[in-house]
Scaffold this active site. Structure first.
Site, PDB file in Angstrom:
ATOM      1  CB  CYS A  93      10.983  -0.984   2.125  1.00 12.33           C
ATOM      2  SG  CYS A  93      10.920  -0.654   0.377  1.00 12.33           S
TER       3      CYS A  93
ATOM      4  CD  GLU B  78      13.032  -5.243  -4.527  1.00 13.69           C
ATOM      5  OE1 GLU B  78      13.573  -4.824  -3.480  1.00 13.69           O
ATOM      6  OE2 GLU B  78      13.662  -5.430  -5.573  1.00 13.69           O
ATOM      7  CG  LEU B  79      11.173  -9.592   1.092  1.00 15.56           C
ATOM      8  CD1 LEU B  79      11.666 -10.896   1.656  1.00 15.56           C
ATOM      9  CD2 LEU B  79       9.692  -9.689   0.738  1.00 15.56           C
TER      10      LEU B  79
ATOM     11  CD  GLU C 102      10.504  -1.884   7.142  1.00 13.20           C
ATOM     12  OE1 GLU C 102      10.956  -1.377   6.111  1.00 13.20           O
ATOM     13  OE2 GLU C 102       9.844  -2.938   7.134  1.00 13.20           O
TER      14      GLU C 102
ATOM     15  N   GLY D 169       6.671  -6.258  -0.215  1.00 14.86           N
ATOM     16  CA  GLY D 169       5.900  -6.210   1.027  1.00 14.86           C
ATOM     17  C   GLY D 169       6.756  -6.633   2.196  1.00 14.86           C
ATOM     18  CB  SER D 170       5.829  -7.685   5.566  1.00 15.09           C
ATOM     19  OG  SER D 170       4.963  -8.765   5.250  1.00 15.09           O
TER      20      SER D 170
ATOM     21  CE  LYS E  74      -3.102  -9.424  -2.573  1.00 13.57           C
ATOM     22  NZ  LYS E  74      -3.585  -8.124  -2.052  1.00 13.57           N
ATOM     23  N   PRO E  75      -3.099  -5.838  -6.038  1.00 21.52           N
ATOM     24  CG  PRO E  75      -4.609  -4.124  -6.541  1.00 21.52           C
ATOM     25  CD  PRO E  75      -4.251  -5.540  -6.902  1.00 21.52           C
TER      26      PRO E  75
ATOM     27  CD1 TRP F 175      -0.070  -1.540   3.097  1.00 22.54           C
ATOM     28  CD2 TRP F 175       0.615   0.583   3.266  1.00 22.54           C
ATOM     29  NE1 TRP F 175       0.749  -1.461   4.195  1.00 22.54           N
ATOM     30  CE2 TRP F 175       1.182  -0.158   4.326  1.00 22.54           C
ATOM     31  CE3 TRP F 175       0.916   1.945   3.179  1.00 22.54           C
ATOM     32  CZ2 TRP F 175       2.021   0.407   5.278  1.00 22.54           C
ATOM     33  CZ3 TRP F 175       1.755   2.506   4.124  1.00 22.54           C
ATOM     34  CH2 TRP F 175       2.299   1.742   5.158  1.00 22.54           C
ATOM     35  CG  ASN F 176       5.105   1.254   0.774  1.00 20.77           C
ATOM     36  OD1 ASN F 176       4.780   0.481  -0.133  1.00 20.77           O
ATOM     37  ND2 ASN F 176       6.311   1.245   1.303  1.00 20.77           N
TER      38      ASN F 176
HETATM   39  P1  ADP Z   1       2.780  -4.370   4.429  1.00 22.12           P
HETATM   40  O1  ADP Z   1       3.227  -4.569   5.813  1.00 22.12           O
HETATM   41  O2  ADP Z   1       3.619  -3.487   3.595  1.00 22.12           O
HETATM   42  O3  ADP Z   1       1.301  -4.160   4.283  1.00 22.12           O
HETATM   43  P2  ADP Z   1       2.284  -7.044   3.622  1.00 22.12           P
HETATM   44  O4  ADP Z   1       3.363  -8.006   3.357  1.00 22.12           O
HETATM   45  O5  ADP Z   1       1.355  -7.300   4.749  1.00 22.12           O
HETATM   46  O6  ADP Z   1       3.069  -5.704   3.751  1.00 22.12           O
HETATM   47  O7  ADP Z   1       1.406  -6.781   2.339  1.00 22.12           O
HETATM   48  C1  ADP Z   1       1.937  -6.652   1.046  1.00 22.12           C
HETATM   49  C2  ADP Z   1       1.021  -7.310   0.066  1.00 22.12           C
HETATM   50  O8  ADP Z   1       0.953  -8.692   0.383  1.00 22.12           O
HETATM   51  C3  ADP Z   1      -0.417  -6.808   0.091  1.00 22.12           C
HETATM   52  O9  ADP Z   1      -0.919  -6.820  -1.222  1.00 22.12           O
HETATM   53  C4  ADP Z   1      -1.116  -7.851   0.933  1.00 22.12           C
HETATM   54  O10 ADP Z   1      -2.485  -7.945   0.637  1.00 22.12           O
HETATM   55  C5  ADP Z   1      -0.404  -9.099   0.484  1.00 22.12           C
HETATM   56  N1  ADP Z   1      -0.483 -10.236   1.406  1.00 22.12           N
HETATM   57  C6  ADP Z   1      -0.636 -10.232   2.750  1.00 22.12           C
HETATM   58  N2  ADP Z   1      -0.654 -11.487   3.221  1.00 22.12           N
HETATM   59  C7  ADP Z   1      -0.512 -12.318   2.143  1.00 22.12           C
HETATM   60  C8  ADP Z   1      -0.454 -13.745   1.964  1.00 22.12           C
HETATM   61  N3  ADP Z   1      -0.535 -14.579   2.987  1.00 22.12           N
HETATM   62  N4  ADP Z   1      -0.296 -14.212   0.703  1.00 22.12           N
HETATM   63  C9  ADP Z   1      -0.186 -13.378  -0.341  1.00 22.12           C
HETATM   64  N5  ADP Z   1      -0.234 -12.045  -0.229  1.00 22.12           N
HETATM   65  C10 ADP Z   1      -0.398 -11.507   0.983  1.00 22.12           C
END
Ligand code: ADP
Length: 485
Positions: free
Chosen positions: A289, A255-256, A386, A233-234, A180-181, A156-157
């Site tokens: 990040c 990209e974590l 973080e 994402g995370s 998938k956003p 989302w950032n």
């Molecule tokens: P952030 O902490 O930056 O929100 P996330 O890793 O939670 O990072 O989310 C990044 C993306 O990963 C989002 O699109 C979120 O919907 C998706 N996401 C979260 N959990 C899962 C999962 N178990 N499998 C696939 N995608 C996921």
């Protein structure tokens, strides 16, 4: 009458060139974090929606992989133009769902366009090679081919730019994509689908699905036809996707998370260091990040640096960026604010000196005060986790070796920054930092021309640059014999 930017706001998924509701009919509400008001709904897609998207992408791949490079270059050029033509409206959409300042939102759209143009230019250079053969009667050549259907999952950032880094190289080489956003900021992702439709990207080449992230991630991980997963994402979710993707041995780009250190040496220009440090810390309210998580400042200038950082932090304004011009927007949700608040409480308990900020701001939205914590120490949670918020802990160090050791004392390795006017030190420290990106006397360094990616648990692979294209290609070695030689 709907505001002009609403025409880019789609509340349906885009699969196989059609705007569709979720198969199950459910929806997810989207909220503006600056006001907590609902701004619309998107489909709550699940297993079947995810599969339908792969069906469409797999069908489209059969012909798109064989499309000429000029066709794909032109699509990307048209997408670049569409992004810039709609920059103001796309930025407004972004501010509405994400909250960042309008100038940053416009910058993000320009950045999406820049990545798109970069990959339009690089598309023509997806070269193979010929290699001198050890056999007199055989020839060796290597060709590049698109990896296939790719799955892109984005956060989302930077809801527009993170998709640009994935969709553009995919189109450049002839891959098709299922995307998938984040469910928190889905409209910027769906707007990408709308632009693809507008410029005539063939049906099924880019599909965008919103909904249950875990279900969609599982379906795409398990599907043999998806040959690559590209995720931003995370680290927690990245590890889940790596494990799930192992089943079908997909190519992976990750990209974590980061934990960026910002080192300021006694010999640095302190005002320039503050300028770079402020940009690296507070961009997007600290929610990137590559944002500075930890300032390490040498003892000779520690007090002066803290004073200037406090003054600059106190000068920042925060508010609803749809209504005014502010330096800061909201945090994305209550969970994010709680985490920031917990980290500050922990630092306070362990002797941190909260020089400014340290609390939630009054009002409806999810705002946290720009915060400076002096006397930070390595035993605080903020040294390892973080923060993803507008909090700047400042640690003191004596020697270069100590600074490098503290900077590297983390599981992460995405971005690092340092300020110095000593040439030798600039080389020594840059080489010693275990990070994928290093800014010397600069706080904002990402650009499409340079490779972006992390060491250690910050990720796998690189985005942007010529290396970013490679992530979407397979290399095929062809040995030709029977040459009549
Ligand atoms: P952030 O902490 O930056 O929100 P996330 O890793 O939670 O990072 O989310 C990044 C993306 O990963 C989002 O699109 C979120 O919907 C998706 N996401 C979260 N959990 C899962 C999962 N178990 N499998 C696939 N995608 C996921």
């Amino acid at each position: 009458m709907a505001a002009d930017f609403e025409r880019l706001k789609h509340q349906k998924n885009f699969i196989g060139g059609q705007w569709v509701d979720a198969v199950g009919g459910g929806t997810i509400e989207v909220v503006n974090p600056a006001t907590l008001h609902s701004i619309g709904h998107v489909p709550d897609g699940g297993n079947q929606d995810a599969k339908n998207a792969v069906d469409a992408a797999a069908d489209a791949f059969d012909s798109f992989r064989h499309s000429g490079v000029t066709h794909r270059v032109n699509l990307l050029r048209d997408l670049h133009a569409a992004l810039m033509d709609n920059q103001a409206d796309l930025a407004r959409l972004l501010v509405e769902e994400q909250g960042k300042p309008m100038a940053e939102a416009k910058g993000e759209i320009a950045n999406s366009a820049a990545y798109t143009l970069w990959f339009a230019e690089e598309a023509r250079r997806a070269y193979g090679e010929t290699i001198p053969s050890p056999w007199p009667d055989r020839r060796i050549s290597v060709i590049t081919q698109p990896v296939g259907v790719i799955a892109a999952i984005t956060p989302w950032n930077f809801p527009s730019a993170m998709l640009a880094r994935k969709i553009a190289p995919a189109i450049a080489v002839g891959c098709t994509a299922v995307c998938k956003p984040s469910e928190l900021t889905p409209f910027s992702g769906l707007a990408w689908a709308a632009l693809c439709e507008d410029v005539g990207v063939p049906a099924g080449v880019v599909n965008v699905v919103t909904g249950d992230s875990s279900a969609i991630g599982k379906v795409w991980s398990a599907d043999e036809r998806v040959r690559k997963m590209t995720f931003t994402g995370s680290t927690r979710v990245g590890k889940i996707l790596l494990q799930q993707g192992a089943e079908t041995v997909k190519k992976m780009s990750m990209e974590l998370g980061g934990n960026a250190p910002f080192l300021v040496f006694d010999d640095a220009d302190i005002d320039k260091a503050i300028e770079a440090g402020m940009a690296a810390k507070y961009r997007n309210a600290g929610q990137t990040c590559v944002c500075t998580n930890r300032f390490y400042v040498q003892s000779g200038i520690y007090d002066a640096f803290v004073d200037k950082l406090v003054a600059a932090s106190e000068a920042l304004t925060a508010g609803n960026n749809l209504e005014g011009t502010h330096d800061q927007g909201p945090l994305i949700n209550e969970g994010a604010l709680e985490k920031v608040s917990d980290l500050v409480q922990d630092a306070r308990k362990k002797g941190g000196d909260i020089k400014t900020g340290g609390a939630r701001m009054d009002g409806d939205g999810i705002f946290y005060q720009p915060t400076v914590v002096a006397n930070a120490t390595q035993d605080m949670r903020i040294a390892r986790e973080e923060v993803f918020g507008p909090v700047a802990p400042v640690f003191k160090f004596e020697t270069e070796a100590e600074a490098i050791s503290m900077a590297n004392d983390t599981d992460f390795g995405l971005a690092a920054y340092f300020c110095t006017s000593d040439l030798g030190r600039s080389v020594r420290v840059a080489e010693a930092l275990d990070y994928g990106l290093v800014g010397i006397n600069e706080g904002v360094i990402a650009t499409p021309e340079a490779p972006f990616g992390g060491f250690k648990q910050s990720g796998l692979g690189r985005e942007g640059s010529r290396h970013g294209l490679d992530e979407y290609l397979e290399r095929k070695y062809i040995c030709t014999g029977g040459l009549g030689l």
